[in-house]
Design an enzyme around this catalytic site. Structure first.
Site, PDB file in Angstrom:
ATOM      1  N   ASN A  17      24.480  12.612  19.384  1.00 32.83           N
ATOM      2  CA  ASN A  17      25.684  13.215  19.950  1.00 32.83           C
ATOM      3  C   ASN A  17      26.489  12.068  20.547  1.00 32.83           C
ATOM      4  O   ASN A  17      26.154  11.572  21.623  1.00 32.83           O
ATOM      5  CB  ASN A  17      25.292  14.245  21.023  1.00 32.83           C
ATOM      6  CG  ASN A  17      26.507  14.785  21.760  1.00 32.83           C
ATOM      7  OD1 ASN A  17      27.649  14.515  21.380  1.00 32.83           O
ATOM      8  ND2 ASN A  17      26.264  15.545  22.816  1.00 32.83           N
ATOM      9  N   LYS A  72      29.306  12.070  21.822  1.00 35.18           N
ATOM     10  CA  LYS A  72      30.203  12.462  22.928  1.00 35.18           C
ATOM     11  C   LYS A  72      31.578  11.820  22.687  1.00 35.18           C
ATOM     12  O   LYS A  72      31.987  11.678  21.546  1.00 35.18           O
ATOM     13  CB  LYS A  72      29.566  12.122  24.276  1.00 35.18           C
ATOM     14  CG  LYS A  72      28.145  12.706  24.362  1.00 35.18           C
ATOM     15  CD  LYS A  72      27.557  12.713  25.730  1.00 35.18           C
ATOM     16  CE  LYS A  72      26.138  13.305  25.671  1.00 35.18           C
ATOM     17  NZ  LYS A  72      25.508  13.415  26.985  1.00 35.18           N
ATOM     18  N   HIS A  83      26.681  22.805  24.771  1.00 37.00           N
ATOM     19  CA  HIS A  83      26.196  21.617  25.477  1.00 37.00           C
ATOM     20  C   HIS A  83      26.502  21.778  26.972  1.00 37.00           C
ATOM     21  O   HIS A  83      27.535  22.343  27.335  1.00 37.00           O
ATOM     22  CB  HIS A  83      26.880  20.358  24.924  1.00 37.00           C
ATOM     23  CG  HIS A  83      26.237  19.105  25.420  1.00 37.00           C
ATOM     24  ND1 HIS A  83      26.493  18.591  26.669  1.00 37.00           N
ATOM     25  CD2 HIS A  83      25.322  18.290  24.844  1.00 37.00           C
ATOM     26  CE1 HIS A  83      25.756  17.500  26.839  1.00 37.00           C
ATOM     27  NE2 HIS A  83      25.043  17.293  25.750  1.00 37.00           N
ATOM     28  N   GLU A 112      27.624  19.801  29.066  1.00 33.56           N
ATOM     29  CA  GLU A 112      28.923  19.248  29.485  1.00 33.56           C
ATOM     30  C   GLU A 112      30.049  20.242  29.202  1.00 33.56           C
ATOM     31  O   GLU A 112      31.022  20.311  29.944  1.00 33.56           O
ATOM     32  CB  GLU A 112      29.153  17.892  28.797  1.00 33.56           C
ATOM     33  CG  GLU A 112      28.291  16.811  29.447  1.00 33.56           C
ATOM     34  CD  GLU A 112      27.835  15.689  28.530  1.00 33.56           C
ATOM     35  OE1 GLU A 112      28.433  15.488  27.454  1.00 33.56           O
ATOM     36  OE2 GLU A 112      26.844  15.009  28.891  1.00 33.56           O
ATOM     37  N   GLU A 170      17.875  20.827  26.634  1.00 35.18           N
ATOM     38  CA  GLU A 170      18.420  19.647  27.308  1.00 35.18           C
ATOM     39  C   GLU A 170      18.495  19.920  28.806  1.00 35.18           C
ATOM     40  O   GLU A 170      19.491  20.490  29.281  1.00 35.18           O
ATOM     41  CB  GLU A 170      19.832  19.341  26.785  1.00 35.18           C
ATOM     42  CG  GLU A 170      19.886  18.951  25.332  1.00 35.18           C
ATOM     43  CD  GLU A 170      21.057  18.008  25.053  1.00 35.18           C
ATOM     44  OE1 GLU A 170      20.812  16.985  24.405  1.00 35.18           O
ATOM     45  OE2 GLU A 170      22.178  18.274  25.492  1.00 35.18           O
ATOM     46  N   GLY A 178      21.839  11.636  30.487  1.00 33.89           N
ATOM     47  CA  GLY A 178      22.591  10.466  30.927  1.00 33.89           C
ATOM     48  C   GLY A 178      22.088   9.865  32.233  1.00 33.89           C
ATOM     49  O   GLY A 178      22.759   9.025  32.834  1.00 33.89           O
ATOM     50  N   SER A 218      18.035  11.646  27.893  1.00 37.45           N
ATOM     51  CA  SER A 218      17.486  10.307  28.088  1.00 37.45           C
ATOM     52  C   SER A 218      16.346   9.974  27.129  1.00 37.45           C
ATOM     53  O   SER A 218      15.365   9.322  27.505  1.00 37.45           O
ATOM     54  CB  SER A 218      17.039  10.106  29.549  1.00 37.45           C
ATOM     55  OG  SER A 218      18.161  10.217  30.416  1.00 37.45           O
TER      56      SER A 218
HETATM   57  P1  13P Z   1      21.554  11.137  26.830  1.00 39.18           P
HETATM   58  O1  13P Z   1      20.649  10.862  25.665  1.00 39.18           O
HETATM   59  O2  13P Z   1      22.622  10.092  27.013  1.00 39.18           O
HETATM   60  O3  13P Z   1      20.797  11.453  28.073  1.00 39.18           O
HETATM   61  O4  13P Z   1      22.374  12.481  26.450  1.00 39.18           O
HETATM   62  C1  13P Z   1      21.690  13.568  25.977  1.00 39.18           C
HETATM   63  C2  13P Z   1      22.656  14.552  25.470  1.00 39.18           C
HETATM   64  O5  13P Z   1      23.449  15.112  26.212  1.00 39.18           O
HETATM   65  C3  13P Z   1      22.663  14.829  24.020  1.00 39.18           C
HETATM   66  O6  13P Z   1      23.433  15.936  23.718  1.00 39.18           O
END
Ligand code: 13P
Length: 252
Positions: free
Chosen positions: A9, A11, A95, A97, A167, A173, A213
């Site tokens: 992803n 982002k 997601h 976010e 997740e 992150g 992560s």
């Molecule tokens: P990270 O791998 O940066 O923690 O992000 C995970 C994520 O949100 C994947 O959709």
């Protein structure tokens, strides 16, 4: 019986030049990758680039969001049919976010999930609890509710040909991944809920990815858990050697 899947992803990251370098390296490395499915979920403006570079390869691509509407006066939105025209196979839905920063609630996430399915693409449905919810012992309740909202709206068999991703919000992150045991516990519980709703067969076929992560250093241990079928990778998917190492870890 389940094929492992590793999805990056990206982002809101990338540029034409960076993407090209990353994708060319993925393509060169793909030969030896075995049966694991590799996917990149990229920002909308790069879909045409990704389609032109990856068409005909064994690397699939997708989007990070889609509108729940088919068309109309929805400024700034992108429909599932549009994504299909650019060869997307997958769409990330719900997601954290999107849920937190853009206030997408369970009902809207369920509508998006249904739109993706109806449009013939594969939703990657994300569920996960916040740190406060985990510390209050509410993890199963929260992810169970997120799952139930989708099953109620799209039907109990809606997870056939879909992908689920656990997740935990506190692991995204932050550099602080769930431990393999913590993740397995939630994955196993989610699979049980799917078995109750849609039957043992559907549950056994459903890929459940872990995200939060995941790095080259912890991927193998996470993916070795019986109910973890691969990963949804954020930051590490932008560093090609790390993403490749994670894809290889899924192939063991
Ligand atoms: P990270 O791998 O940066 O923690 O992000 C995970 C994520 O949100 C994947 O959709």
């Amino acid at each position: 019986m389940r094929t492992k899947l590793v999805a990056g992803n990206w982002k809101m990251h990338g540029s034409l030049a960076e993407n090209e370098a990353l994708l060319r390296t993925l393509l060169e490395s793909r030969e030896a990758s075995g049966a694991v499915r590799w996917v990149v979920c990229v920002p909308f403006p790069y879909l045409a680039q990704v389609q032109s570079l990856l068409s005909g390869s064994a690397v699939a691509w997708g989007a990070q969001n889609a509108s729940e509407h088919a068309k109309g006066a929805f400024t700034g939105e992108v429909s599932v049919a549009m994504l299909g025209e650019f060869g997307c196979r997958y769409v990330i839905v719900g997601h954290s976010e999107r849920r937190v920063l853009y206030r997408e609630g369970d009902a809207q996430v369920a509508a998006k999930f249904k739109a993706v399915k109806d449009g013939g693409l594969t939703p990657i449905l994300c569920v996960g609890e916040s740190l406060a919810q985990r510390e209050a012992g509410r993890t199963n309740e929260v992810v169970g509710e997120q799952l139930r909202a989708v099953l109620e709206s799209a039907g109990n068999d809606a997870l056939a040909d879909a992908v689920l991703a656990y997740e935990p919000v506190w692991a995204i992150g932050t550099g602080r991944s769930a431990s393999p045991g913590q993740a397995q516990e939630v994955h196993g519980w989610l699979r049980e809920q799917v078995a109750r709703a849609a039957g043992e067969d559907a549950a056994a076929r459903l890929p459940i990815l872990y995200g939060g992560s995941v790095k080259a250093a912890n991927a193998a241990e996470l993916f070795a858990q019986p109910d973890i079928d691969g990963g949804l990778i954020g930051g590490a998917s932008l560093i090609v050697d790390d993403f490749l190492a994670i894809c290889r870890a899924a192939d063991q």
